[in-house]
Scaffold this active site. Structure first.
Site, PDB file in Angstrom:
ATOM      1  N   ASP A  91     -24.343  -3.725  -3.131  1.00  0.00           N
ATOM      2  CA  ASP A  91     -24.479  -3.244  -1.752  1.00  0.00           C
ATOM      3  C   ASP A  91     -23.436  -3.973  -0.902  1.00  0.00           C
ATOM      4  O   ASP A  91     -22.713  -4.834  -1.399  1.00  0.00           O
ATOM      5  CB  ASP A  91     -25.909  -3.446  -1.250  1.00  0.00           C
ATOM      6  CG  ASP A  91     -26.262  -4.907  -1.079  1.00  0.00           C
ATOM      7  OD1 ASP A  91     -25.403  -5.779  -1.314  1.00  0.00           O
ATOM      8  OD2 ASP A  91     -27.408  -5.192  -0.699  1.00  0.00           O
ATOM      9  N   ASP A 264     -32.534   2.566  -5.853  1.00  0.00           N
ATOM     10  CA  ASP A 264     -32.699   1.152  -6.201  1.00  0.00           C
ATOM     11  C   ASP A 264     -33.892   0.620  -5.426  1.00  0.00           C
ATOM     12  O   ASP A 264     -34.204   1.127  -4.346  1.00  0.00           O
ATOM     13  CB  ASP A 264     -31.467   0.329  -5.793  1.00  0.00           C
ATOM     14  CG  ASP A 264     -31.485   0.008  -4.312  1.00  0.00           C
ATOM     15  OD1 ASP A 264     -31.197   0.910  -3.511  1.00  0.00           O
ATOM     16  OD2 ASP A 264     -31.834  -1.125  -3.952  1.00  0.00           O
ATOM     17  N   CYS A 302     -47.221   4.645 -21.892  1.00  0.00           N
ATOM     18  CA  CYS A 302     -45.942   3.922 -21.858  1.00  0.00           C
ATOM     19  C   CYS A 302     -45.567   3.478 -23.268  1.00  0.00           C
ATOM     20  O   CYS A 302     -46.403   2.946 -24.001  1.00  0.00           O
ATOM     21  CB  CYS A 302     -46.053   2.710 -20.938  1.00  0.00           C
ATOM     22  SG  CYS A 302     -44.534   1.736 -20.865  1.00  0.00           S
ATOM     23  N   CYS A 304     -43.243   1.185 -23.968  1.00  0.00           N
ATOM     24  CA  CYS A 304     -42.446  -0.051 -23.921  1.00  0.00           C
ATOM     25  C   CYS A 304     -42.993  -1.090 -24.891  1.00  0.00           C
ATOM     26  O   CYS A 304     -44.124  -1.006 -25.372  1.00  0.00           O
ATOM     27  CB  CYS A 304     -42.353  -0.600 -22.496  1.00  0.00           C
ATOM     28  SG  CYS A 304     -43.667  -1.737 -21.994  1.00  0.00           S
ATOM     29  N   CYS A 307     -46.325  -2.747 -23.836  1.00  0.00           N
ATOM     30  CA  CYS A 307     -47.516  -1.928 -24.070  1.00  0.00           C
ATOM     31  C   CYS A 307     -47.812  -1.771 -25.560  1.00  0.00           C
ATOM     32  O   CYS A 307     -48.973  -1.591 -25.948  1.00  0.00           O
ATOM     33  CB  CYS A 307     -47.354  -0.567 -23.388  1.00  0.00           C
ATOM     34  SG  CYS A 307     -47.436  -0.703 -21.589  1.00  0.00           S
ATOM     35  N   HIS A 333     -42.238  -4.220 -18.152  1.00  0.00           N
ATOM     36  CA  HIS A 333     -42.985  -2.954 -18.202  1.00  0.00           C
ATOM     37  C   HIS A 333     -42.677  -2.091 -16.975  1.00  0.00           C
ATOM     38  O   HIS A 333     -42.441  -0.885 -17.102  1.00  0.00           O
ATOM     39  CB  HIS A 333     -44.494  -3.228 -18.305  1.00  0.00           C
ATOM     40  CG  HIS A 333     -45.330  -2.048 -17.940  1.00  0.00           C
ATOM     41  ND1 HIS A 333     -45.629  -1.034 -18.827  1.00  0.00           N
ATOM     42  CD2 HIS A 333     -45.890  -1.686 -16.750  1.00  0.00           C
ATOM     43  CE1 HIS A 333     -46.336  -0.107 -18.198  1.00  0.00           C
ATOM     44  NE2 HIS A 333     -46.512  -0.479 -16.948  1.00  0.00           N
TER      45      HIS A 333
HETATM   46 ZN    ZN Z   1     -45.230  -0.497 -20.829  1.00  0.00          ZN
END
Ligand code: ZN
Length: 364
Positions: A91, A264, A302, A304, A307, A333
């Site tokens: 930025d 963002d 999820c 990820c 998880c 996560h």
């Molecule tokens: Zn997750």
């Protein structure tokens, strides 16, 4: 080549595209995790890759003050310094400086401010802010703008649009590096006439992209979405559009529906450090007693690593015990969820199924 953008599909106002930058491709719509001080708090570059981050954002204001230009140049640029070889957007520092109300003085040439770290005096001008971002070697640099806090008087909004346009013209003239794409910032608060004026002033500069600034600064969600939709429609379709400061699941879906390509926000990492879990079905706080013996994952929807490996009960325990790992796992996560949300949005637009996808998130 500074940046090229190709638009592959649209559905209503929602857009699916690819942004080609010096350090790689960004498939849009895309979320950009915020690495304020050259670090997305708690996450390594490898974590960011695993969590499907395509581009990260860093803050000129913070890097200017610490570690400063000389260290970043000696390191070989910001990519090498932070060991992230993907695209980076910085930025302009304007938003941070204008948040320091009591510590800055504004004039038409630039803005003088005092460091929040040691009280030392610094000055940003449209020219030196572009030069700083070019010295860092970032993929996308932003022009210095004046962001007014809402609610604002009509006079303050008109004045900020006038100054933002004048500064964008000076930034465009100062822009040198072909591998750093310079984006303009449309201001105008919640005033449609001021937004129209700002966009029509900036479009002739023909910069590689446009941000919509001055939203997500305290207005209602409905006002934010209304102005994002109105402003996006003013911008040339062949250029990428970036809505600054948006980062909840619902806001991202609503903003993609307005025709925005990039976002963002510190929200996924900041909320992750405070125990707040983002999921595709809504948010909750993992510290709540209800989760202390819940051996399901943070989000069943999820994929990820967190998880797949840990339970709500374990992450809840980490937060109650003030263990660092809790903040790290939840930041990971949360960033994954927003990147995955954008991947699903892209797939939905590609498949011509955007409306149903949008409604599945925004229906009450
Ligand atoms: Zn997750």
């Amino acid at each position: 080549m500074s940046a090229t953008f190709s638009l592959h599909a649209t559905s209503g106002a929602a857009r699916r595209g690819t942004l080609h930058l010096a350090h790689g491709r960004v498939e849009t719509p895309a979320f950009m995790p915020v690495g304020t001080a050259a670090t997305v708090k708690g996450l390594t570059p490898r974590d960011l890759r695993e969590a499907a981050a395509q581009i990260v954002l860093a803050n000129t204001y913070h890097l200017w003050l610490r570690p400063g230009r000389d260290t970043l140049v000696a390191a070989g640029g910001l990519h090498r310094f932070m060991a992230w070889d993907g695209p980076i957007l910085t930025d302009s520092g304007g938003f941070q400086v204008f948040s320091l109300e009591s510590k800055r003085t504004l004039d038409d040439d630039g803005v003088t401010f005092r460091s929040h770290l040691d009280g030392s005096t610094h000055r940003f001008t449209p020219e030196n802010v572009v030069a700083f971002q070019e010295d860092l070697g970032v993929d996308i640099a932003m022009v210095l703008d004046e962001c007014v806090k809402l609610p604002a008087s009509d006079a303050a909004i008109v004045d900020s649009v006038r100054r933002t346009t004048a500064w964008a013209r000076r930034a465009a003239t100062a822009w040198r590096r072909g591998d750093t794409a310079l984006f303009a910032i449309v201001q105008g608060g919640l005033d449609e006439r001021a937004r129209t004026r700002s966009a029509s002033d900036l479009i002739p500069l023909d910069l590689p992209g446009y941000a919509i600034g001055g939203l997500s600064v305290g207005e209602t969600r409905a006002d934010m979405v209304r102005m994002a939709r109105f402003t996006a429609a003013l911008l040339p379709p062949e250029k990428p559009r970036y809505l600054m400061g948006v980062g909840t699941v619902r806001d991202l879906v609503a903003a993609v529906d307005c025709g925005i390509d990039m976002f963002d926000c510190v929200y996924p990492t900041r909320s992750g450090r405070h125990g707040r879990v983002l999921t595709h079905a809504g948010e909750y706080n993992v510290r709540n007693a209800a989760h202390a013996r819940d051996f399901s994952p943070l989000d069943r929807d999820c994929a990820c690593e967190v998880c797949a490996t840990y339970t709500r009960a374990y992450v809840s325990h980490l937060f109650r015990a003030s263990e660092l790992l809790g903040m790290r796992l939840l930041s990971y996560h949360n960033v994954f969820v927003l990147n995955d949300l954008m991947a699903r949005a892209r797939a939905a637009i590609d498949a011509g199924a955007w409306t149903a996808f949008r409604d599945s998130y925004l229906a009450e």
